[in-house]
Design an enzyme around this catalytic site. Structure first.
Site, mmCIF file in Angstrom:
data_model
loop_
_atom_site.group_PDB
_atom_site.id
_atom_site.type_symbol
_atom_site.label_atom_id
_atom_site.label_comp_id
_atom_site.label_asym_id
_atom_site.label_seq_id
_atom_site.Cartn_x
_atom_site.Cartn_y
_atom_site.Cartn_z
ATOM 1 N N ALA A 13 7.101 -15.953 1.368
ATOM 2 C CA ALA A 13 5.825 -15.344 0.980
ATOM 3 C C ALA A 13 5.551 -14.122 1.838
ATOM 4 O O ALA A 13 5.749 -14.144 3.052
ATOM 5 C CB ALA A 13 4.700 -16.369 1.123
ATOM 6 N N ARG A 14 5.124 -13.048 1.190
ATOM 7 C CA ARG A 14 4.728 -11.799 1.857
ATOM 8 C C ARG A 14 5.865 -11.190 2.681
ATOM 9 O O ARG A 14 5.639 -10.540 3.694
ATOM 10 C CB ARG A 14 3.495 -12.004 2.728
ATOM 11 C CG ARG A 14 2.318 -12.668 2.029
ATOM 12 C CD ARG A 14 1.945 -12.011 0.747
ATOM 13 N NE ARG A 14 0.877 -11.044 0.951
ATOM 14 C CZ ARG A 14 0.328 -10.349 -0.020
ATOM 15 N NH1 ARG A 14 0.747 -10.505 -1.244
ATOM 16 N NH2 ARG A 14 -0.625 -9.507 0.229
ATOM 17 N N GLY A 16 7.981 -8.900 1.459
ATOM 18 C CA GLY A 16 8.314 -7.573 0.953
ATOM 19 C C GLY A 16 9.190 -7.593 -0.288
ATOM 20 O O GLY A 16 9.734 -6.556 -0.683
ATOM 21 N N SER A 18 8.541 -7.994 -3.574
ATOM 22 C CA SER A 18 8.093 -7.208 -4.728
ATOM 23 C C SER A 18 8.223 -5.715 -4.476
ATOM 24 O O SER A 18 8.684 -4.970 -5.351
ATOM 25 C CB SER A 18 6.645 -7.556 -5.085
ATOM 26 O OG SER A 18 6.564 -8.889 -5.515
ATOM 27 N N HIS A 52 -0.599 -5.650 -7.055
ATOM 28 C CA HIS A 52 0.686 -5.292 -7.668
ATOM 29 C C HIS A 52 0.501 -4.205 -8.720
ATOM 30 O O HIS A 52 1.269 -3.242 -8.760
ATOM 31 C CB HIS A 52 1.341 -6.525 -8.290
ATOM 32 C CG HIS A 52 2.018 -7.402 -7.298
ATOM 33 N ND1 HIS A 52 3.357 -7.666 -7.338
ATOM 34 C CD2 HIS A 52 1.544 -8.089 -6.233
ATOM 35 C CE1 HIS A 52 3.690 -8.468 -6.351
ATOM 36 N NE2 HIS A 52 2.589 -8.743 -5.666
ATOM 37 N N ARG A 53 -0.525 -4.334 -9.550
ATOM 38 C CA ARG A 53 -0.780 -3.338 -10.598
ATOM 39 C C ARG A 53 -1.087 -1.972 -9.998
ATOM 40 O O ARG A 53 -0.676 -0.950 -10.545
ATOM 41 C CB ARG A 53 -1.948 -3.782 -11.476
ATOM 42 C CG ARG A 53 -1.584 -4.851 -12.459
ATOM 43 C CD ARG A 53 -2.773 -5.204 -13.348
ATOM 44 N NE ARG A 53 -2.411 -6.245 -14.284
ATOM 45 C CZ ARG A 53 -3.241 -7.156 -14.737
ATOM 46 N NH1 ARG A 53 -4.514 -7.151 -14.367
ATOM 47 N NH2 ARG A 53 -2.827 -8.071 -15.575
ATOM 48 N N ARG A 55 0.058 -0.539 -7.462
ATOM 49 C CA ARG A 55 1.240 0.161 -6.948
ATOM 50 C C ARG A 55 2.050 0.817 -8.059
ATOM 51 O O ARG A 55 2.874 1.695 -7.789
ATOM 52 C CB ARG A 55 2.155 -0.817 -6.195
ATOM 53 C CG ARG A 55 1.581 -1.317 -4.911
ATOM 54 C CD ARG A 55 2.632 -1.947 -4.030
ATOM 55 N NE ARG A 55 3.425 -2.977 -4.672
ATOM 56 C CZ ARG A 55 3.374 -4.268 -4.359
ATOM 57 N NH1 ARG A 55 2.538 -4.678 -3.427
ATOM 58 N NH2 ARG A 55 4.151 -5.134 -4.969
ATOM 59 N N ASP A 85 8.870 -10.513 -11.973
ATOM 60 C CA ASP A 85 8.185 -10.947 -10.753
ATOM 61 C C ASP A 85 7.201 -12.053 -11.112
ATOM 62 O O ASP A 85 6.173 -11.783 -11.694
ATOM 63 C CB ASP A 85 7.474 -9.758 -10.124
ATOM 64 C CG ASP A 85 7.118 -9.969 -8.667
ATOM 65 O OD1 ASP A 85 7.368 -11.079 -8.145
ATOM 66 O OD2 ASP A 85 6.593 -9.035 -8.043
#
Length: 170
Positions: A13-14, A16, A18, A52-53, A55, A85
């Site tokens: 988790a977290r 990097g 994505s 996410h959107r 970016r 994803d």
């Protein structure tokens, strides 16, 4: 990344995952397809989806496929770079929908065997911690590990993310 190439990006988790996967796809000619598997059941998940959107720019086409991931992959035009994803959110949706996990994972692995463009799939590595005490969590962990192994076996590249740093595994 060549057409017909599958890359699996794994990590905690977290870690990097994505961002790295997005960079791999953005190195390909646009337009790009983002297949999202998340469902916004609460405020925290809504915030993660919004992050996410934010970016992604106008060259991204988004498809929401919380359960119908193999079908969404089949609908992507040939040659189109694709980012999925993530596999573990999809797997969570499959388990919670009480679908046949083995059959659904088999369909997905089959769909990923023949990428028709550069495809990148993101998944969480959930097997590095302690054994969960709850049966559902153990079932999920085991299914995720099995799915990751099958996808990795068929992938041309596998990257493991640690603290935002990509480590090439395959």
């Amino acid at each position: 990344m060549p057409e017909g190439h599958l890359t699996l990006v794994l990590g905690g988790a977290r870690s990097g995952k994505s961002r790295h996967a997005e960079a791999l796809i953005e190195a390909c000619p646009a337009p790009w397809t983002y297949i999202a598997t998340a469902q916004a059941f609460d405020g925290e998940m809504q915030a993660r989806i919004a992050e996410h959107r934010s970016r992604r720019g106008g060259n991204w086409r988004a498809i929401e496929a919380p359960l119908a991931l193999p079908e969404a992959l089949a609908d992507v035009p040939d040659g189109q770079p694709v980012l999925v994803d993530c596999l573990t959110l999809w797997l969570t949706n499959v388990i919670l929908a009480e679908r046949d996990v083995e059959a659904e994972c088999g369909r997905l692995v089959e769909a990923l065997k023949s990428p028709r463009g550069p495809w990148v799939v993101v998944s969480n590595e959930v097997g590095l911690g302690i054994v969960p005490e709850n049966p559902l969590a153990r079932r999920f962990r085991d299914a995720a590990g099995s799915l990751n192994q099958k996808v990795a076996a068929g992938a041309g590249s596998v990257v493991f993310m640690v603290a935002g740093l990509p480590m090439k595994v395959k």
